[in-house]
Design a protein around this motif. Structure first.
Motif, short mmCIF file in Angstrom:
data_model
loop_
_atom_site.label_atom_id
_atom_site.label_comp_id
_atom_site.label_asym_id
_atom_site.label_seq_id
_atom_site.Cartn_x
_atom_site.Cartn_y
_atom_site.Cartn_z
N HIS A 19 40.45 10.86 -35.89
CA HIS A 19 41.78 11.31 -35.49
C HIS A 19 41.75 12.31 -34.34
CE1 HIS A 19 44.63 9.65 -38.60
NE2 HIS A 19 43.47 9.35 -39.16
N LEU A 20 40.66 13.07 -34.22
CA LEU A 20 40.59 14.10 -33.17
C LEU A 20 40.34 13.51 -31.79
CD1 LEU A 20 38.40 16.91 -34.84
CD2 LEU A 20 40.89 16.73 -34.75
N ARG A 21 39.80 12.31 -31.70
CA ARG A 21 39.31 11.78 -30.43
C ARG A 21 40.33 11.88 -29.29
NH1 ARG A 21 38.69 6.54 -30.28
NH2 ARG A 21 36.77 6.30 -29.06
N VAL A 22 41.59 11.52 -29.56
CA VAL A 22 42.57 11.43 -28.47
C VAL A 22 43.06 12.80 -28.03
CG1 VAL A 22 43.28 9.11 -29.10
CG2 VAL A 22 44.48 11.07 -30.08
N TRP A 23 42.85 13.85 -28.85
CA TRP A 23 43.34 15.18 -28.51
C TRP A 23 42.27 16.08 -27.89
CZ3 TRP A 23 48.15 15.52 -27.79
CH2 TRP A 23 49.08 14.89 -28.62
N LEU A 24 41.00 15.78 -28.12
CA LEU A 24 39.97 16.71 -27.66
C LEU A 24 39.88 16.85 -26.14
CD1 LEU A 24 37.07 16.31 -30.24
CD2 LEU A 24 38.90 18.01 -30.14
N PRO A 25 40.24 15.83 -25.33
CA PRO A 25 40.28 16.09 -23.89
C PRO A 25 41.25 17.22 -23.51
CG PRO A 25 40.25 13.74 -24.29
CD PRO A 25 40.43 14.39 -25.63
N VAL A 26 42.37 17.35 -24.23
CA VAL A 26 43.31 18.43 -23.94
C VAL A 26 42.69 19.78 -24.29
CG1 VAL A 26 45.63 19.32 -24.35
CG2 VAL A 26 45.22 16.85 -24.40
N VAL A 27 42.02 19.85 -25.44
CA VAL A 27 41.32 21.08 -25.81
C VAL A 27 40.27 21.41 -24.76
CG1 VAL A 27 39.81 22.15 -27.53
CG2 VAL A 27 41.73 20.70 -28.27
N GLN A 28 39.51 20.42 -24.32
CA GLN A 28 38.50 20.63 -23.28
C GLN A 28 39.13 21.20 -22.01
OE1 GLN A 28 36.64 17.02 -21.98
NE2 GLN A 28 34.90 18.06 -21.04
#
Length: 363
Positions: free
Chosen positions: A142-151
Motif C-alpha cells: 500500500h505504501l508504494r504509490v505514496w513513498l515518492p511524495v515522501v522522498q
C-alpha cells in the motif's frame, strides 16, 4: 493505542576547513557518553555515524531524542576536529573510500566491489510498529504509490564534487547502482516475500537476506515496517514531519487492509519513474502521479497525501504538527532548496556546509 515509532539518522563527518569527508567515525563514537553511545552505530564508511532513537509513541518524544542525539554526536565530532553534517551525499570529496572493519561490511565490499566504495551517502529510516509480519508485507504494498511524495519532501543532497548536480537528492541517484535497492515489489504474502528474497540471494543480487534494500520492508530485526526512502533530513523538525507522515501512512494502510481494500496495482516502471522524478525535482515543480500516470504539481500531491492520512494523523494527535511542518517546508524550502539558496548567495560550497552543520544541531 498509538503505533510505535523509531528513527535512524545517518550523518556525515566533515573536515571543517576543506569540507571533505573526515574518517573520524570510530573516534566520534568512542567520545560519546554512555547513553548516546548505546544509541549509536558504526556505519559502512569511516566518515559516517548513525544515531538511533528508542521506541517512541509521541512525536514530541521523537523530537526530544533526535535533538539530544544530534547534540551529543556533534559535540563528540567537534572534539575530534570534525563537524557533524545532516546532508544526504558527499558534497565535496571522500578521500578514504574503504569500508569499516565490521565483518558484514567487509563482505559487502568484496561482493559488490566499487559500488560499495562510492562516496558516502546518508539516509533517514523510520520504523513503525506492525506486529504481524504478514500484515507488514501488505502494508508495504500500500505504501508504494505514496513513498515518492515522501522522498520529494526529504531531498537534501544537491551537491557532489563541490557543485550542484541538478538533482535535489544526489544520494538517491547514486544509490541506483545497488541492484537490490528501489521500490518494494507487489507481493501477495509473507511466503512470497521469503521466496522472492531467497531467489534474489541465489542470483547474487542480494548478498544475503539483510540486503533487502527496498524503500519499504518488514524489518528483519524488529516487529516493524521500515521505510528507508529519504535523505537524512537537514533539521530535527523535518525528521519529525517525515516520521509523522510515515506513521500515518502505515496506520492508513492497516485500516485499508483490514477493510479489504487492495493496494493499487501500479507497474514497477511507473513507481520507479515517480521516484526518479522525486529525486530530481523534490517538491519544487511537478511529480509523477503513478496511479494516474500523469505529472501533477508537487504540492497538489502532498495535499492529496495529507488528505488520505488525515484520520490517522488525528487519531495520533499529529495533524497540527504535520500541517505546521508542511507549511514550514513550503515557505522555507526542503534541505536541497535551502542549500542551493546559500550557494547562489555566496558561491561557496564551504559556506553551505557551515550552515548545514549549524542547522544539523540548532534547526
Amino acid at each position: 493505542m498509538p503505533m510505535t515509532l523509531g528513527v535512524e539518522e545517518e550523518f556525515l563527518l566533515l573536515d571543517p576547513v576543506t569540507g571533505e569527508n573526515s574518517p573520524a567515525a570510530e573516534k566520534v563514537l568512542a567520545g560519546l557518553g554512555d547513553d548516546a553511545r548505546a544509541q549509536s552505530r558504526l556505519e559502512v564508511r569511516h566518515s559516517m555515524v548513525e544515531m538511533v532513537t528508542g521506541v517512541c509513541t509521541e512525536l514530541a518524544e521523537v523530537r526530544e531524542q533526535l535533538t539530544g542525539l544530534r547534540r551529543a554526536a556533534a559535540a563528540s565530532a567537534t572534539a575530534t576536529g570534525a563537524t557533524l553534517a545532516a546532508i544526504g551525499a558527499t558534497p565535496i570529496a571522500d578521500p578514504q573510500r574503504t569500508v569499516t572493519d565490521n565483518p558484514r561490511f567487509q563482505a559487502i565490499g568484496r561482493h559488490y566491489g566499487p559500488i560499495a566504495h562510492d562516496p558516502a551517502v546518508c539516509g533517514c529510516h523510520v520504523h513503525v510498529g506492525v506486529p504481524d509480519r504478514e500484515l507488514a508485507v501488505q502494508v508495504c504494498n500500500h505504501l508504494r504509490v505514496w513513498l515518492p511524495v515522501v522522498q520529494a519532501l526529504t531531498v537534501n543532497s544537491p551537491l557532489f564534487e563541490g557543485a550542484d548536480t541538478g538533482h535535489a537528492s544526489w544520494r538517491s541517484i547514486q544509490l541506483e547502482r545497488w541492484p537490490s535497492l528501489g521500490p518494494s515489489p507487489l507481493l501477495a504474502s509473507g511466503e512470497e516475500y521469503d521466496r522472492t528474497v531467497r531467489t534474489m540471494v541465489a542470483s547474487g543480487v542480494m548478498l544475503d537476506e539483510s540486503m533487502v534494500l527496498w524503500y519499504a520492508r518488514p524489518s528483519a530485526a524488529w516487529p516493524t515496517v521500515e521505510v528507508r526512502v529519504g535523505d537524512i533530513c537537514l533539521t530535527v523538525d523535518d525528521t519529525v514531519l517525515v516520521a509523522g507522515l510515515i506513521r500515518a501512512l502505515v496506520a492508513t494502510a492497516v485500516e485499508q487492509i483490514t477493510a479489504g481494500v487492495p493496494a493499487p496495482g501500479v507497474p514497477d516502471y511507473l513507481v520507479r519513474a515517480a521516484h526518479w522524478n522525486a529525486a530530481h525535482a523534490g517538491v519544487g515543480g511537478t511529480l509523477l502521479d503513478p496511479v494516474r500516470g500523469t505529472a501533477r504539481p508537487a504540492w497538489e500531491l502532498v495535499e492529496e497525501l495529507v488528505g488520505a492520512v488525515t484520520p490517522a494523523l488525528e487519531s495520533h494527535g499529529d495533524l497540527a504538527e504535520v500541517r505546521a511542518g508542511l507549511q514550514r517546508v513550503r515557505t522555507g524550502g526542503t534541505g536541497a532548496e535551502r542549500q542551493r539558496r546559500i550557494l547562489q548567495r555566496t558561491g561557496d560550497v564551504r559556506a553551505v556546509l557551515t550552515e548545514v552543520s549549524r542547522l544539523t544541531v540548532e534547526g
